[in-house]
Design a protein around this motif. Structure first.
Motif, PDB file in Angstrom:
ATOM      1  N   SER A   1     -13.083   8.975  15.217  1.00 30.56           N
ATOM      2  CA  SER A   1     -12.395   9.782  14.214  1.00 30.56           C
ATOM      3  C   SER A   1     -12.913   9.446  12.825  1.00 30.56           C
ATOM      4  N   CYS A   2     -12.561  10.291  11.881  1.00 26.84           N
ATOM      5  CA  CYS A   2     -12.879  10.036  10.480  1.00 26.84           C
ATOM      6  C   CYS A   2     -11.602   9.538   9.817  1.00 26.84           C
ATOM      7  N   LEU A   3     -11.674   8.331   9.287  1.00 25.44           N
ATOM      8  CA  LEU A   3     -10.504   7.730   8.653  1.00 25.44           C
ATOM      9  C   LEU A   3     -10.609   7.917   7.138  1.00 25.44           C
TER      10      LEU A   3
ATOM     11  N   LYS B   1     -20.031   4.166   8.160  1.00 23.24           N
ATOM     12  CA  LYS B   1     -20.750   5.420   7.977  1.00 23.24           C
ATOM     13  C   LYS B   1     -19.796   6.444   7.367  1.00 23.24           C
ATOM     14  N   PRO B   2     -20.206   7.075   6.279  1.00 16.08           N
ATOM     15  CA  PRO B   2     -19.325   8.076   5.664  1.00 16.08           C
ATOM     16  C   PRO B   2     -19.144   9.277   6.581  1.00 16.08           C
TER      17      PRO B   2
ATOM     18  N   ARG C   1     -16.724   1.373  -2.697  1.00 15.55           N
ATOM     19  CA  ARG C   1     -16.149   1.222  -1.355  1.00 15.55           C
ATOM     20  C   ARG C   1     -16.039   2.588  -0.682  1.00 15.55           C
ATOM     21  N   LEU C   2     -16.161   2.582   0.645  1.00 15.64           N
ATOM     22  CA  LEU C   2     -16.030   3.811   1.416  1.00 15.64           C
ATOM     23  C   LEU C   2     -14.551   4.150   1.578  1.00 15.64           C
ATOM     24  N   THR C   3     -14.205   5.368   1.275  1.00 13.08           N
ATOM     25  CA  THR C   3     -12.821   5.808   1.451  1.00 13.08           C
ATOM     26  C   THR C   3     -12.684   6.802   2.607  1.00 13.08           C
ATOM     27  N   LYS C   4     -13.821   7.289   3.121  1.00 10.59           N
ATOM     28  CA  LYS C   4     -13.836   8.145   4.299  1.00 10.59           C
ATOM     29  C   LYS C   4     -14.963   7.665   5.203  1.00 10.59           C
ATOM     30  N   TYR C   5     -14.619   7.114   6.331  1.00  8.74           N
ATOM     31  CA  TYR C   5     -15.650   6.543   7.189  1.00  8.74           C
ATOM     32  C   TYR C   5     -15.331   6.748   8.665  1.00  8.74           C
ATOM     33  N   LEU C   6     -16.387   6.692   9.451  1.00  4.50           N
ATOM     34  CA  LEU C   6     -16.267   6.828  10.895  1.00  4.50           C
ATOM     35  C   LEU C   6     -15.693   5.545  11.484  1.00  4.50           C
ATOM     36  N   ILE C   7     -14.783   5.695  12.433  1.00  5.58           N
ATOM     37  CA  ILE C   7     -14.188   4.527  13.088  1.00  5.58           C
ATOM     38  C   ILE C   7     -14.056   4.808  14.583  1.00  5.58           C
ATOM     39  N   LEU C   8     -14.342   3.789  15.382  1.00  2.98           N
ATOM     40  CA  LEU C   8     -14.169   3.866  16.827  1.00  2.98           C
ATOM     41  C   LEU C   8     -13.005   2.966  17.213  1.00  2.98           C
TER      42      LEU C   8
ATOM     43  N   TYR D   1       0.842  -1.198   0.000  1.00  2.00           N
ATOM     44  CA  TYR D   1       0.000   0.000   0.000  1.00  2.00           C
ATOM     45  C   TYR D   1       0.880   1.252   0.000  1.00  2.00           C
ATOM     46  N   ASN D   2       0.633   2.123  -0.959  1.00  2.35           N
ATOM     47  CA  ASN D   2       1.357   3.388  -1.045  1.00  2.35           C
ATOM     48  C   ASN D   2       0.443   4.550  -0.673  1.00  2.35           C
ATOM     49  N   GLY D   3       1.060   5.650  -0.290  1.00  2.00           N
ATOM     50  CA  GLY D   3       0.271   6.824   0.097  1.00  2.00           C
ATOM     51  C   GLY D   3       0.148   6.943   1.601  1.00  2.00           C
ATOM     52  N   ASP D   4      -0.871   7.645   2.027  1.00  3.01           N
ATOM     53  CA  ASP D   4      -1.017   7.862   3.466  1.00  3.01           C
ATOM     54  C   ASP D   4      -2.467   7.770   3.916  1.00  3.01           C
ATOM     55  N   VAL D   5      -2.591   7.485   5.203  1.00  8.72           N
ATOM     56  CA  VAL D   5      -3.897   7.446   5.875  1.00  8.72           C
ATOM     57  C   VAL D   5      -4.054   8.755   6.640  1.00  8.72           C
ATOM     58  N   ARG D   6      -5.217   9.360   6.497  1.00 11.55           N
ATOM     59  CA  ARG D   6      -5.459  10.621   7.191  1.00 11.55           C
ATOM     60  C   ARG D   6      -6.504  10.426   8.290  1.00 11.55           C
ATOM     61  N   VAL D   7      -6.100  10.758   9.491  1.00 10.96           N
ATOM     62  CA  VAL D   7      -7.002  10.685  10.644  1.00 10.96           C
ATOM     63  C   VAL D   7      -7.467  12.104  10.946  1.00 10.96           C
ATOM     64  N   THR D   8      -8.759  12.355  10.757  1.00 10.86           N
ATOM     65  CA  THR D   8      -9.268  13.704  10.996  1.00 10.86           C
ATOM     66  C   THR D   8     -10.271  13.704  12.147  1.00 10.86           C
ATOM     67  N   ASP D   9     -10.286  14.819  12.833  1.00 17.35           N
ATOM     68  CA  ASP D   9     -11.223  15.048  13.950  1.00 17.35           C
ATOM     69  C   ASP D   9     -11.200  13.944  15.011  1.00 17.35           C
ATOM     70  N   PRO D  10     -10.027  13.506  15.463  1.00 13.59           N
ATOM     71  CA  PRO D  10     -10.031  12.509  16.546  1.00 13.59           C
ATOM     72  C   PRO D  10     -10.508  13.139  17.848  1.00 13.59           C
ATOM     73  N   ALA D  11     -11.398  12.434  18.535  1.00 13.74           N
ATOM     74  CA  ALA D  11     -11.939  12.946  19.800  1.00 13.74           C
ATOM     75  C   ALA D  11     -12.238  11.786  20.735  1.00 13.74           C
ATOM     76  N   VAL D  12     -11.982  11.992  22.000  1.00 15.65           N
ATOM     77  CA  VAL D  12     -12.281  10.969  23.008  1.00 15.65           C
ATOM     78  C   VAL D  12     -13.760  11.056  23.358  1.00 15.65           C
ATOM     79  N   THR D  13     -14.486   9.981  23.091  1.00 13.60           N
ATOM     80  CA  THR D  13     -15.916   9.950  23.400  1.00 13.60           C
ATOM     81  C   THR D  13     -16.194   9.274  24.742  1.00 13.60           C
ATOM     82  N   LYS D  14     -15.209   8.558  25.247  1.00 14.64           N
ATOM     83  CA  LYS D  14     -15.364   7.909  26.553  1.00 14.64           C
ATOM     84  C   LYS D  14     -14.001   7.812  27.210  1.00 14.64           C
ATOM     85  N   TYR D  15     -13.966   8.148  28.499  1.00 14.60           N
ATOM     86  CA  TYR D  15     -12.721   8.084  29.255  1.00 14.60           C
ATOM     87  C   TYR D  15     -12.983   7.339  30.551  1.00 14.60           C
TER      88      TYR D  15
END
Length: 201
Positions: A148-150, A199-200, A172-179, A121-135
């Motif tokens: 976050s949005c991956l 989820k996009p 295929r989804l290229t931008k999706y929500l991930i926990l 795999y070439n290129g990069d993964v972008r992690v946007t808007d990471p936030a803690v929803t539970k601590y």
């Protein structure tokens, strides 16, 4: 008959000598005082005003500090994932600094399958808007859940020999929500589970 010396002349001379000596002594004292002041040898007068108190430093919130550390580890985890999938000879040893349990096992197994099939795999993964929803700071293992949005739109599988892009499904989804669950281990924070939400974002 020899004239007698006035009786009052001797006391006048003595008084004159005493006044002269006092003047010389006073001049010497004044001169020494002036020299002391001019060359700085005399001790400076100290101020009686109290020194200003240092301004209090802002206290660090342990919870906020822990959340920032967990998010930083999560971002480093994805940077290491890029290296794992890009190198056919990478066994994922460095990923152990950021991942453990299911996250580490799934990543190394999936990357090995891709490499065995002749893909990297070439290129990069972008992690946007990471936030803690539970601590959860208490319990056996403190942990957080990060939402976050991956974005994998710039992370493309290619043939390892020809570097030609591998055809992928167009829907295929290229931008999706991930926990992701990140735990605080004795060695530091570790990503232990990724859960794509389909989820996009």
């Amino acid at each position: 008959m020899t004239p007698t010396q006035p009786h009052s002349s001797k006391p006048a001379v003595v008084r004159l000598r005493n006044w002269t000596a006092a003047s010389v002594a006073l001049s010497a004292v004044l001169t020494l005082s002036a020299c002391s002041d001019s060359d700085g040898s005399a001790p400076a007068e100290t101020s009686s005003a109290p020194a200003p108190a240092p301004s209090p430093t802002a206290s660090v919130d342990p919870a906020e500090a822990a959340k920032k550390e967990a998010i930083a580890t999560y971002q480093d985890y994805w940077q290491e994932m890029e290296k794992l999938y890009a190198d056919r000879h990478n066994a994922g040893a460095a990923l152990k600094k950021y991942a453990a349990s299911a996250a580490l096992e799934n990543a190394t197994a999936d990357a090995k399958r891709a490499h065995d099939d002749g893909r990297v795999y070439n290129g990069d993964v972008r992690v946007t808007d990471p936030a803690v929803t539970k601590y959860s700071p208490t319990g056996k293992i403190p942990h957080v859940i990060i939402s976050s949005c991956l974005d994998i739109s710039q992370w493309q599988p290619v043939d390892a020999d020809t570097e030609k892009p591998v055809t992928l499904p167009s829907n295929r989804l290229t931008k999706y929500l991930i926990l992701s669950t990140v735990e605080k281990w004795p060695e530091g924070w570790r990503v232990i589970r990724d859960e794509p939400q389909d989820k996009p974002c």
